[in-house]
Design a protein around this motif. Structure first.
Motif, PDB file in Angstrom:
ATOM      1  N   GLY A   3      15.166  -4.722  -1.102  1.00 22.52           N
ATOM      2  CA  GLY A   3      14.940  -4.162   0.801  1.00 22.52           C
ATOM      3  C   GLY A   3      15.876  -4.663   1.376  1.00 22.52           C
ATOM      4  O   GLY A   3      16.081  -3.830   2.494  1.00 22.52           O
ATOM      5  N   ARG A  35       5.639 -11.839   6.980  1.00 21.80           N
ATOM      6  CA  ARG A  35       6.089 -10.491   6.143  1.00 21.80           C
ATOM      7  C   ARG A  35       6.217  -9.555   6.170  1.00 21.80           C
ATOM      8  O   ARG A  35       6.284  -7.574   6.049  1.00 21.80           O
ATOM      9  CB  ARG A  35       4.347  -9.942   5.897  1.00 21.80           C
ATOM     10  CG  ARG A  35       3.704 -10.845   5.351  1.00 21.80           C
ATOM     11  CD  ARG A  35       2.070 -10.927   4.423  1.00 21.80           C
ATOM     12  NE  ARG A  35       1.570 -11.743   3.808  1.00 21.80           N
ATOM     13  CZ  ARG A  35       1.897 -11.906   2.402  1.00 21.80           C
ATOM     14  NH1 ARG A  35       2.775 -10.926   1.455  1.00 21.80           N
ATOM     15  NH2 ARG A  35       0.797 -12.632   1.530  1.00 21.80           N
ATOM     16  N   ALA A  36       7.620  -9.023   6.822  1.00 19.32           N
ATOM     17  CA  ALA A  36       7.892  -8.161   7.242  1.00 19.32           C
ATOM     18  C   ALA A  36       8.914  -7.387   7.345  1.00 19.32           C
ATOM     19  O   ALA A  36       9.741  -8.308   5.849  1.00 19.32           O
ATOM     20  CB  ALA A  36       8.494  -8.409   8.939  1.00 19.32           C
ATOM     21  N   PHE A  37       9.499  -6.239   7.393  1.00 17.59           N
ATOM     22  CA  PHE A  37      10.359  -5.826   6.274  1.00 17.59           C
ATOM     23  C   PHE A  37      12.292  -6.134   6.514  1.00 17.59           C
ATOM     24  O   PHE A  37      12.198  -6.695   7.771  1.00 17.59           O
ATOM     25  CB  PHE A  37      10.186  -4.518   6.263  1.00 17.59           C
ATOM     26  CG  PHE A  37      11.698  -3.394   5.456  1.00 17.59           C
ATOM     27  CD1 PHE A  37      11.326  -3.597   4.385  1.00 17.59           C
ATOM     28  CD2 PHE A  37      12.318  -2.984   6.297  1.00 17.59           C
ATOM     29  CE1 PHE A  37      12.332  -2.734   3.233  1.00 17.59           C
ATOM     30  CE2 PHE A  37      13.244  -2.434   5.322  1.00 17.59           C
ATOM     31  CZ  PHE A  37      13.677  -1.778   4.450  1.00 17.59           C
ATOM     32  N   PRO A  38      12.810  -6.080   5.583  1.00 13.57           N
ATOM     33  CA  PRO A  38      12.719  -6.893   3.925  1.00 13.57           C
ATOM     34  C   PRO A  38      12.549  -8.144   4.087  1.00 13.57           C
ATOM     35  O   PRO A  38      13.121  -8.820   4.046  1.00 13.57           O
ATOM     36  CB  PRO A  38      13.682  -5.830   3.577  1.00 13.57           C
ATOM     37  CG  PRO A  38      15.017  -6.638   4.678  1.00 13.57           C
ATOM     38  CD  PRO A  38      13.992  -6.337   5.975  1.00 13.57           C
ATOM     39  N   ASN A  39      11.708  -8.726   2.673  1.00 13.00           N
ATOM     40  CA  ASN A  39      11.280  -9.684   2.191  1.00 13.00           C
ATOM     41  C   ASN A  39      11.567  -9.681   0.780  1.00 13.00           C
ATOM     42  O   ASN A  39      11.393 -10.955  -0.070  1.00 13.00           O
ATOM     43  CB  ASN A  39       9.754 -10.223   2.617  1.00 13.00           C
ATOM     44  CG  ASN A  39       8.751  -9.056   1.577  1.00 13.00           C
ATOM     45  OD1 ASN A  39       9.235  -8.693   1.307  1.00 13.00           O
ATOM     46  ND2 ASN A  39       7.693  -9.504   2.107  1.00 13.00           N
TER      47      ASN A  39
END
Lengths: 496, 535
Positions: B194, B186-190
């Motif tokens: 993003g 769920r880390a940026f970016p998904n």
């Protein structure tokens, strides 16, 4: 309602799976831009102006070079003007959908961080989405593409006009003010999905707090940048580091970027309005706003618009306390009220949602129509260009074959910028041409020797993105490319 | 036998010796009376190419082979296509699949997808893909990583044997980028948007870092700016000192990249996708150099009239895709071609033949595999054309190269000859018994005996080393060369030990290689085939 759709689609999956990979025959890239005639006049129609001029019987609409030239009776028109017989027809402004995710590619939610204000829908507009053409067929001429609601502060929105065939850059409504998605309640606090590592915040008051904190950081950020000397004086001073997230939020608290906030419950809407008032700006709209009827006077006092469903609720806990009278009640209290789709399929029948506002609450039919035209245009800050029919405005209008709030009426033509982007008759003729094109290509393919290896391409990587064959939970949605459906837990069956 | 194994093992444990052995066997060669396409549109009929120690020494119609050159003459029968020599082909987009660093801890201040400081090293050498490419006529490649948003520097290498150390041509060429990367979990970016946002922030940070560090250097009496590791390596691409090679996934991605990288300082080069023809006007408006895959789809399977599960969109793309190269060329886009995404590099010829059928100038097609990438890589003086002073990278073909299925007979890399197929008729008959000396460098020499029988195009035989006789798994003659292989498992290794012996009467000279390393071979024939029975 959404659960019903879900059940139906599961049933559909088992019964019509063979048709699930149906793909549209038309594509945006090879759809030529319709010409923009110097002059067009529609004669003797019933014209719903969307303005104080009301509904005009036996009136003419003159379009000149993409703008509305005049509305009235027995208009004198330039020589060579294209004449359309409007007898028995109704003309309305093009429908404006203030809440859409219909032409976004590669994900509607950047669901990672609690604030993704640096993320821009502008970067992922899907000009090739068949939704654009389909919604033209429902009379829609402009939509607001919003980021999803997974974050308290979501991404930057993008308003587009439905110029089917145009590139993403050409779709953008250049005059639309900048805006951003906010979200309150169950989605940002992750009520309905499990995360291995829960994200702060997990409560409604936590959502309010994180927004407040970001506002303060953004104010500090803006100040640091303003205080950094420009030009020669700043040469030897370490400049503050750029931060696109805080820069966008700073625009919010300085009134340079409108907030369109997903919200259901009255308490948290009140909290956000108070927070905005402390930072001396106005929330532009609440989206969904099912409990808007409870706080309509407070909304009117703050100056926030309400963009709502007419009859979609019960799809989660915070969406239970709802009523079909909500639009009427907000409107009566002086709230700038609109109806939105939040769904690419509903978006094609927005006129029927407007009709329901007449049924529930007795809204005047012309006002009900304004809930899908003039008022959402005002909510998006584009009413100086579109959303109603008046001299000088963009020629974005719809020709209906009957009363626009009737279930029996169909859109015959949809015009955007004085260009006829949808024409039911031309669509029928086009189908014959497409059938012919198909036969010709099939003949060529049969004659070619490059299918000797049997079934299509040996390398999966060789083919451009194929449209989805079967998607487990979205089989009823046909003609979408995988990346359009490749969203996340908020999409298709959840609200954004 | 055990001693033999021990000797081979000893090599691998002695790096200095091993590297000595990997030096190309010095050689002076003359390819005489061949048709030479020195560059697109430039042909010498019946010319000669002289190669000395990996470099083309001379080329021309009236070039005389020097006295010390080995003469390569390609006898052709009546009606046979002439052997044509082309410059070695250049693959501008050979990507390395990085593995193993997924679980690596990301230090504070870094993002797993932003690695502009990544450098490929010898351990990344794609030996298998290099061999595949070489068999398709490619002798040089620009190699890069395929992971993340900012993927790091590329490097240019020849596609000879022996790994990066013997093949490196140019370090740190280009910065590689794509919007394809997503963070794990769920880390940026998904999401795609993003990924674009992270890229935008990284570009801004890199510009800021240069400015902030400079300001602090001039005036240290202020808070030291945070240091963002890796972003200094983005500077050359931002300043236009090295190209930014952006891999585009589809047409919308191309338009996205055009908006993201405004025309101006950055030297943007796109890796294409095959759909460019769809909005060709956007490409004509900004005709940046393209590395173009030739990923034309096969015709959909529609033979069953009752089960034509094919969309008009699929049919249209099948029909139009081969027009893509010529459409781009006519839009003013300079083209290089890549085999990226193809399961077999050799498919490039079939696809180019189709593009030529659709109107692509064959010289433009050839340029896209030779002179265009050479010039772009800054190697115009040493690659992409056959000229004196250039690397001896050559492709030999029966007839024309740009046909559906060209008969590539040999590929030369740095003057090292790789014979691909027995398309060259045997010019010698090595049947008989040979006494060979295997040169194991500082470990000394080992005597061996090779026995060969049968027709030169399909021989049988055995190799006896230190009293142990091992059958040859393959043995054939191509031109004047014997190509043989032995199953290496007989010596405790994996794969094959291959032997290449150039036969000159009763003398032989060549090289061998296998899992244990490389060795030289020299020897002479001690008995003819008739005497075989006596042994």
């Amino acid at each position: 309602m959404r659960h019903l759709i879900f059940s139906l689609s599961v049933a559909a999956l088992t019964s019509v799976a063979a048709h699930a990979d149906w793909t549209p025959d038309i594509e945006a890239w090879n759809s030529p831009m319709p010409e923009q005639p110097a002059a067009v006049v529609v004669r003797n129609a019933t014209i719903w102006t969307g303005t104080d001029a009301g509904v005009l019987e036996n009136a003419d609409l003159l379009v000149r070079n993409g703008r509305i030239g005049a509305i009235g009776q027995n208009l004198t028109v330039p020589r060579g003007a294209i004449e359309i017989d409007g007898d028995g027809h109704h003309i309305t402004p093009g429908i404006i959908d203030a809440h859409s995710h219909a032409a976004i590619i590669g994900g509607v939610n950047e669901a990672s961080r609690i604030s993704t204000a640096d993320v821009r829908i502008r970067d992922v507009i899907d000009s090739e989405s068949i939704n654009i053409y389909r919604q033209l067929a429902g009379g829609v001429t402009a939509i607001n593409l919003l980021h999803g609601s997974a974050n308290a502060i979501g991404g930057q929105m993008s308003v587009i006009k439905m110029r089917w065939g145009a590139s993403p850059a050409e779709l953008v409504f250049a005059d639309a003010p900048e805006g951003i998605k906010f979200a309150l309640g169950e989605n940002p606090k992750q009520s309905n999905w499990q995360a291995a590592e829960p994200r702060y915040p997990q409560t409604r008051h936590g959502v309010e707090q994180i927004i407040r904190e970001r506002f303060q950081q953004a104010a500090d950020y803006r100040r640091a940048h303003e205080e950094h000397p420009s030009g020669r004086a700043g040469r030897d001073r370490v400049p503050p580091r750029p931060n696109h997230e805080l820069a966008a939020i700073a625009e919010v608290i300085h009134g340079e970027r409108d907030v369109h906030s997903h919200a259901y419950r009255a308490d948290e809407m009140l909290a956000l309005m108070r927070l905005a008032e402390q930072f001396e700006f106005t929330i532009k709209t609440f989206q969904h706003v099912l409990e808007g009827f409870k706080i309509a006077p407070q909304m009117a006092a703050h100056g926030v618009g309400g963009s709502t469903f007419i009859d979609w609720w019960m799809f989660k806990y915070e969406a239970i306390d709802a009523t079909g009278y909500n639009p009427a009640l907000m409107h009566e209290a002086g709230v700038l009220t609109g109806l939105h789709s939040d769904n690419p399929e509903l978006a094609r029948r927005m006129n029927l949602d407007a009709a329901k506002a007449v049924r529930y609450g007795g809204v005047d039919p012309h006002d009900a129509l304004k809930m899908i035209t003039a008022w959402p245009a005002a909510q998006l800050g584009i009413d100086h260009r579109t959303g109603s029919l008046a001299e000088g405005l963009d020629a974005d209008f719809v020709i209906w074959n009957g009363h626009p709030l009737s279930t029996r009426s169909l859109v015959e033509q949809t015009w955007v910028d004085g260009r006829r982007f949808f024409d039911r008759e031309a669509d029928q003729r086009m189908r014959e041409r497409l059938e012919q094109e198909r036969s010709e290509l099939i003949a060529l393919a049969l004659a070619s020797d490059d299918n000797s290896n049997g079934n299509g391409n040996a390398d999966g990587s060789d083919s451009p993105e194929r449209r989805r064959v079967v998607h487990s939970f979205a089989a009823h949605l046909t003609g979408y490319r995988p990346s359009e459906l490749d969203h996340d837990e908020f999409c298709i069956f959840h609200d954004h | 036998m055990r001693a033999f194994i021990a000797i081979f093992l000893a090599f691998t444990l002695t790096p200095a010796l091993a590297s000595d052995l990997r030096q190309p066997v010095p050689g002076v060669h003359a390819l005489v009376d061949v048709r030479i396409v020195t560059a697109p549109g430039q042909v010498i009929e019946g010319g000669t190419i002289v190669i000395r120690n990996g470099i083309i020494e001379a080329v021309g119609a009236n070039t005389t082979p020097p006295a010390d050159a080995r003469i390569h003459r390609f006898e052709r029968d009546e009606g046979q296509e002439p052997i044509t020599v082309y410059p070695g082909l250049i693959e501008p987009y050979l990507t390395i699949e990085l593995e193993g660093d997924d679980n690596a801890e990301i230090p504070p201040g870094r993002h797993e997808l932003i690695q502009p400081d990544r450098r490929l090293h010898a351990g990344h050498w794609p030996a298998d893909r290099a061999a595949e490419l070489r068999r398709a006529g490619f002798t040089t490649a620009l190699i890069s990583a395929d992971k993340g948003l900012l993927r790091g520097h590329g490097l240019v290498a020849n596609l000879g044997e022996g790994g990066l150390s013997s093949n490196l041509v140019r370090q740190q060429f280009g910065q590689f980028a794509s919007f394809e990367g997503r963070a794990s979990g769920r880390a940026f970016p998904n999401s795609l948007m993003g990924a674009v946002a992270l890229m935008r922030q990284s570009f801004a940070d890199a510009r800021w870092q240069a400015e902030a560090r400079a300001a602090w250097q001039r005036n240290p009496a202020q808070t030291r700016p945070q240091w963002l590791e890796g972003l200094d390596d983005l500077a050359p691409a931002l300043d236009g000192r090295t190209p930014l090679v952006f891999s585009s996934q589809d047409l919308l991605d191309t338009l996205r990249i055009f908006e993201f990288i405004e025309a101006g300082t950055v030297d943007l080069v796109l890796v294409g996708h095959g759909e460019e023809y769809r909005r060709i006007e956007a490409l004509a408006a900004r005709p940046v150099r393209h590395i173009l895959p030739l990923n034309f789809p096969d015709a959909p399977d529609i033979r069953d009239e009752n089960d034509r599960n094919v969309s008009l969109e699929q049919l249209r793309h099948w029909h139009r895709a081969p027009d893509n190269p010529v459409a781009l060329h006519e839009a003013g886009v300079r083209l290089m071609f890549t085999t990226h995404g193809q399961s077999q590099p050799g498919q490039v010829f079939e696809r180019l033949a189709k593009a030529i059928e659709r109107g692509l100038d064959p010289d433009i097609a050839l340029a896209g595999l030779t002179t265009e990438p050479a010039a772009w890589l800054g190697l115009g003086d040493r690659a992409g054309r056959i000229r004196s002073g250039a690397m001896a990278n050559l492709v030999l073909v029966e007839g024309e190269l740009l046909t559906e299925s060209p008969s590539i007979t040999e590929v030369w890399v740095d003057g090292q000859r790789h014979v691909l197929a027995a398309l060259v008729p045997p010019a010698v008959d090595p049947a008989g018994t040979w006494a060979l000396t295997l040169g194991l460098g500082a470990m000394g020499d080992v005597e061996a005996q090779l026995v060969l029988s049968g027709p030169p195009s399909r021989m049988e035989g055995s190799l006896t080393v230190m009293g142990n006789e091992t059958p040859l798994s393959e043995a054939r003659v191509s031109g004047e060369r014997l190509i043989a292989s032995i199953d290496a498992s007989r010596f405790g290794g994996s794969g094959n030990i291959s032997i290449r012996l150039d036969i000159d009467g009763d003398r032989a000279r060549g090289t061998g290689s296998g899992p244990f390393g490389e060795f030289t071979i020299r020897g002479r024939r001690t008995g003819g085939p008739d005497e075989e029975e006596k042994l």
